[in-house]
Design an enzyme around this catalytic site. Sequence first.
Site, PDB file in Angstrom:
ATOM      1  N   GLU A 108      -9.861   6.027   3.232  1.00 26.52           N
ATOM      2  CA  GLU A 108     -10.706   4.962   3.768  1.00 26.52           C
ATOM      3  C   GLU A 108      -9.792   3.778   4.039  1.00 26.52           C
ATOM      4  O   GLU A 108      -8.727   3.666   3.455  1.00 26.52           O
ATOM      5  CB  GLU A 108     -11.785   4.577   2.753  1.00 26.52           C
ATOM      6  CG  GLU A 108     -11.370   3.526   1.710  1.00 26.52           C
ATOM      7  CD  GLU A 108     -10.242   3.958   0.771  1.00 26.52           C
ATOM      8  OE1 GLU A 108     -10.053   5.179   0.604  1.00 26.52           O
ATOM      9  OE2 GLU A 108      -9.532   3.086   0.227  1.00 26.52           O
ATOM     10  N   SER A 119       1.745  -9.789  -1.104  1.00 26.45           N
ATOM     11  CA  SER A 119       1.334  -8.391  -0.913  1.00 26.45           C
ATOM     12  C   SER A 119       1.545  -7.839   0.491  1.00 26.45           C
ATOM     13  O   SER A 119       1.753  -6.643   0.656  1.00 26.45           O
ATOM     14  CB  SER A 119      -0.134  -8.221  -1.314  1.00 26.45           C
ATOM     15  OG  SER A 119      -0.972  -9.096  -0.579  1.00 26.45           O
ATOM     16  N   LYS A 162       0.808  -1.228   0.000  1.00 23.62           N
ATOM     17  CA  LYS A 162       0.000   0.000   0.000  1.00 23.62           C
ATOM     18  C   LYS A 162       0.846   1.284   0.000  1.00 23.62           C
ATOM     19  O   LYS A 162       0.444   2.296  -0.537  1.00 23.62           O
ATOM     20  CB  LYS A 162      -0.927   0.024   1.225  1.00 23.62           C
ATOM     21  CG  LYS A 162      -1.933  -1.120   1.270  1.00 23.62           C
ATOM     22  CD  LYS A 162      -3.214  -0.736   0.618  1.00 23.62           C
ATOM     23  CE  LYS A 162      -4.280  -1.796   0.540  1.00 23.62           C
ATOM     24  NZ  LYS A 162      -4.210  -2.987   1.335  1.00 23.62           N
TER      25      LYS A 162
HETATM   26  C1  LIG Z   1      -5.171  -4.069   1.126  1.00 20.27           C
HETATM   27  C2  LIG Z   1      -4.515  -5.339   0.882  1.00 20.27           C
HETATM   28  C3  LIG Z   1      -4.907  -6.174  -0.176  1.00 20.27           C
HETATM   29  C4  LIG Z   1      -6.100  -5.883  -1.060  1.00 20.27           C
HETATM   30  O1  LIG Z   1      -6.031  -4.701  -1.784  1.00 20.27           O
HETATM   31  P1  LIG Z   1      -5.695  -4.641  -3.317  1.00 20.27           P
HETATM   32  O2  LIG Z   1      -5.968  -3.255  -3.709  1.00 20.27           O
HETATM   33  O3  LIG Z   1      -6.579  -5.624  -4.013  1.00 20.27           O
HETATM   34  O4  LIG Z   1      -4.267  -5.014  -3.464  1.00 20.27           O
HETATM   35  C5  LIG Z   1      -4.191  -7.326  -0.402  1.00 20.27           C
HETATM   36  N1  LIG Z   1      -3.148  -7.678   0.397  1.00 20.27           N
HETATM   37  C6  LIG Z   1      -2.758  -6.902   1.433  1.00 20.27           C
HETATM   38  C7  LIG Z   1      -1.624  -7.340   2.276  1.00 20.27           C
HETATM   39  C8  LIG Z   1      -3.427  -5.717   1.707  1.00 20.27           C
HETATM   40  O5  LIG Z   1      -3.036  -4.955   2.732  1.00 20.27           O
END
Ligand SMILES: *Cc1c(COP(=O)(O)O)cnc(C)c1O
Length: 396
Positions: free
Chosen positions: A110, A376, A88
């Site tokens: 948000e 992610s 993020k």
């Molecule tokens: C917020 C988040 C997501 C989902 O958001 P996307 O916009 O689809 O990437 C996925 N993995 C993690 C670790 C997150 O914090």
Amino acid sequence: MTTVDEKGYYGEFGGAFVPEMLYANVEELRSRYLDIIYEPAFQREFQHLLREYAGRPTPLYLAKRLSAHYGFTIYLKREDLLHTGAHKVNNTIGQILVARRLGKTRIIAETGAGQHGVATATVCALMGMPCVVYMGEVDMARQAPNVARMRMLGAEVRPALSGSRTLKDATNEAIRDWINNPHDTHYIIGSVVGPHPFPDMVARFQSVISEEMKGQLEDHTGRAHPDAIIACVGGGSNAAGAFYHYLDDERVRLIAVEAAGKGIHSGHSAATSILGTKGIIHGSRTLLMQTPDGQITEPYSISAGLDYPGIGPLHAQLIGSGRATAIPVTDEEAMQAAFFLARTEGIIPALETAHAFAALDRAGIAPGQTAVVNLSGRGDKDLAAYMEEMGALKIL
Ligand SMILES: *Cc1c(COP(=O)(O)O)cnc(C)c1O
């Protein structure tokens, strides 16, 4: 159709459906964002912060034990190692630099799981800007450590008390705030959703993921493309970043993993590409979960970051056209995948990310091929859910 047109459409999806009160804001952003982000001084500052503050480049790690288990080569793009623990921050650094160049003095956001809220509160502290984060009351309870982190960073966290009191309701509150404060405030949207130009701008900031992946794959394997890229999709920003530089490269299969909650047709799901129909949510035309008369259906997932009733318009187009494949994964499958990754590679993933790993055995990847999983985020924020699971399994 993988790049956005002048009006913000990917094929039939996208656009900018905003109330009149926001038109000037969104139009200002639309007319200036590309000039701002490709200006050399902006790029210098952005790249500097990604490197020195956020910790880029992130490693592309060859997961040997995981590869041996599945019979194909698996690389992990380690976004979990970034400052604040997820991808993020790539976007929040980019957007706060845009906000400053637009002369904005106040930031709103948000958040679902709290990761985007933490990443926004972090860059606001870094830049000395006031920050208000809207978060569903239910999410505040299940992600309490992230609420504490945001407050420690100096942000004000305001609970969203309407609807399911989760991410979509927080988004509604943030949009309401922006309508009331159109002149001094920039709204840092946390995914590739919202009115044009947000989906395209966020995808460009996250595209650093696949840009690095290309060079790293070339170094590791002598070939700059994998056979498949797997990423979980809430709104779709980490997937958009991981796919970006391969969108037009048909040699690369793009696999978008969605949260099926307690089962796709259980009534407790967030598998938008399967359950969704065309409509408008939060300013763009896309696929969303809704009743026949257009009321948004409450989404559900064990992971607060995937608990969203829509997907970004880019993904609606990629999946609709067959360029990307959507795979649904249940809470239980994600939970098992999290424990398997922890014990196979020594990496505890975020629950969102665990969904991507659960898709490895059904993504149709052939022996000998190479797949990249976009890791992610890390699992610290989900420890309470993991502890509950261990309690049930009598490990704890
Ligand atoms: C917020 C988040 C997501 C989902 O958001 P996307 O916009 O689809 O990437 C996925 N993995 C993690 C670790 C997150 O914090």
